[in-house]
Design an enzyme around this catalytic site. Structure first.
Site, PDB file in Angstrom:
ATOM      1  N   SER A 127       5.385 -28.476 -21.459  1.00 24.89           N
ATOM      2  CA  SER A 127       4.991 -29.694 -21.353  1.00 24.89           C
ATOM      3  C   SER A 127       6.433 -30.480 -20.343  1.00 24.89           C
ATOM      4  O   SER A 127       6.323 -30.035 -19.136  1.00 24.89           O
ATOM      5  CB  SER A 127       5.194 -30.501 -22.623  1.00 24.89           C
ATOM      6  OG  SER A 127       4.670 -31.694 -22.636  1.00 24.89           O
TER       7      SER A 127
ATOM      8  N   ASP B 156      -6.762 -31.035 -23.387  1.00 23.03           N
ATOM      9  CA  ASP B 156      -5.509 -31.604 -23.384  1.00 23.03           C
ATOM     10  C   ASP B 156      -5.382 -33.182 -23.558  1.00 23.03           C
ATOM     11  O   ASP B 156      -5.893 -33.795 -22.499  1.00 23.03           O
ATOM     12  CB  ASP B 156      -4.506 -30.980 -22.397  1.00 23.03           C
ATOM     13  CG  ASP B 156      -3.035 -31.339 -22.812  1.00 23.03           C
ATOM     14  OD1 ASP B 156      -2.745 -32.503 -23.221  1.00 23.03           O
ATOM     15  OD2 ASP B 156      -2.324 -30.677 -22.204  1.00 23.03           O
TER      16      ASP B 156
ATOM     17  N   HIS C  73      -2.889 -30.156 -26.516  1.00 23.19           N
ATOM     18  CA  HIS C  73      -1.715 -30.168 -25.807  1.00 23.19           C
ATOM     19  C   HIS C  73      -0.636 -29.210 -26.668  1.00 23.19           C
ATOM     20  O   HIS C  73       0.191 -28.695 -25.892  1.00 23.19           O
ATOM     21  CB  HIS C  73      -1.246 -31.501 -25.580  1.00 23.19           C
ATOM     22  CG  HIS C  73       0.221 -31.658 -24.907  1.00 23.19           C
ATOM     23  ND1 HIS C  73       0.197 -31.397 -23.504  1.00 23.19           N
ATOM     24  CD2 HIS C  73       1.520 -31.979 -25.264  1.00 23.19           C
ATOM     25  CE1 HIS C  73       1.499 -31.438 -23.203  1.00 23.19           C
ATOM     26  NE2 HIS C  73       2.375 -31.769 -23.980  1.00 23.19           N
TER      27      HIS C  73
END
Length: 305
Positions: free
Chosen positions: A184, A249, A278
């Protein structure tokens, strides 16, 4: 990363903004620290003068607070070394080295995601490293955990530089044995470092192309005030790159993973996890299977050629 109203987007992009403004508004949510790094007295020098050293190369102890997910056994703690180092921007950066697999060839330099710190990630690191036969080195960004300073894009780059040099000098790990792993927001420092240094490989987990492209998906170019421009840096990476992304996501759209894959010159077969969001890719069996194949087969085969 968080959702924004039209009013908030106007405030971010029409001020005019600077990269630091976008970075602060879009990305950084440091949790309350879940651990402390406590200095332990060093052995007195020969003919000692009675002073105790607790500098960068001193000994430190990990203490988990009540906010940590769980407390570790002494055996697990014996595998974990923590210490503080200093970044080029003057912040003290908390680092953690976990000997998950003594004698392992590779070490993951892991840049974690948002809203977590080293205390929360330790159990994941212990399990991951054991399963893929790698040691793991990680660090907290400025303003996260025990690291001083405030989160910012510039600090992210300085933080990973400090971690990279600490891993190399303190433990003598060569670049050809280091895997850069970014998750991320952690893909931002990982991509930046990989665009400047060659390493064994790069793993990008739920990566973003840039800050503006997250909140304005139709953005086609990188503006001077954009933050986290991964899309412009991946083409400079000379190491093999494995990209992993969930097709559902909800934070960083799947299209970001595809765009990075298309732009990166040395990608291997990616992992697109059907139905994953995610924060749950690692819960799918394909995740470990792909990592193991990449590390134990593809990298080894490449290095032997």
């Amino acid at each position: 990363m968080n959702g924004f109203s039209i009013k908030e987007l106007c405030c971010v992009f029409c001020c005019p903004p600077c990269p630091g403004t976008i970075a602060a508004k879009l990305a950084f949510v440091p949790p309350q620290p879940t651990y402390a790094v406590i200095p332990e007295p060093d052995a007195l020098p020969a003919g000692g003068n009675g002073r105790v050293g607790t500098g960068v190369l001193g000994r430190w102890k990990l203490h988990l607070t009540d906010r940590a997910d769980f407390q570790y056994t002494q055996r697990e703690l014996d595998c974990i070394e923590v210490f503080m180092t200093k970044s080029s921007r003057g912040n003290r950066i908390a680092c953690m080295y976990i000997r998950c697999a003594p004698g392992a060839r590779f070490t993951l330099l892991f840049s974690h995601g948002n809203a977590v710190d080293l205390g929360q990630m330790t159990s994941f690191y212990l399990d991951l490293g054991t399963r893929i036969n790698c040691n793991i080195f990680s660090y907290d960004y400025s303003g996260y955990g025990c690291s001083s300073g405030r989160p910012s894009e510039k600090n992210l780059y300085a933080d990973i530089d400090a971690a990279w040099h600490a891993l190399r000098t303190r433990y003598g790990i060569s670049p050809e044995n280091i895997l850069l792993y970014g998750q991320s927001i952690g893909t931002v420092p990982a991509v930046d470092l990989a665009s400047r240094y060659e390493c064994a490989a790069v793993i990008l987990h739920s990566a973003l192309t840039s800050g503006m492209r997250v909140v304005l998906p139709d953005t086609k170019k990188t503006y001077c005030f954009d933050a986290f421009p991964n899309i412009d840096k991946v083409s400079k990476i000379t190491s093999p790159v494995l990209i992993m992304h969930g097709t559902e996501d909800e934070v960083i759209d799947f299209s970001h993973g595809l765009a990075l894959y298309e732009r990166c010159p040395k990608t291997v077969e990616p992992l697109w996890v059907e139905g994953a969001g995610h924060n749950d890719i690692e819960q799918y069996s394909q995740y470990l299977e792909r990592l193991k194949r990449f590390i134990t087969q593809e990298l080894v085969s490449q290095n032997s050629n």
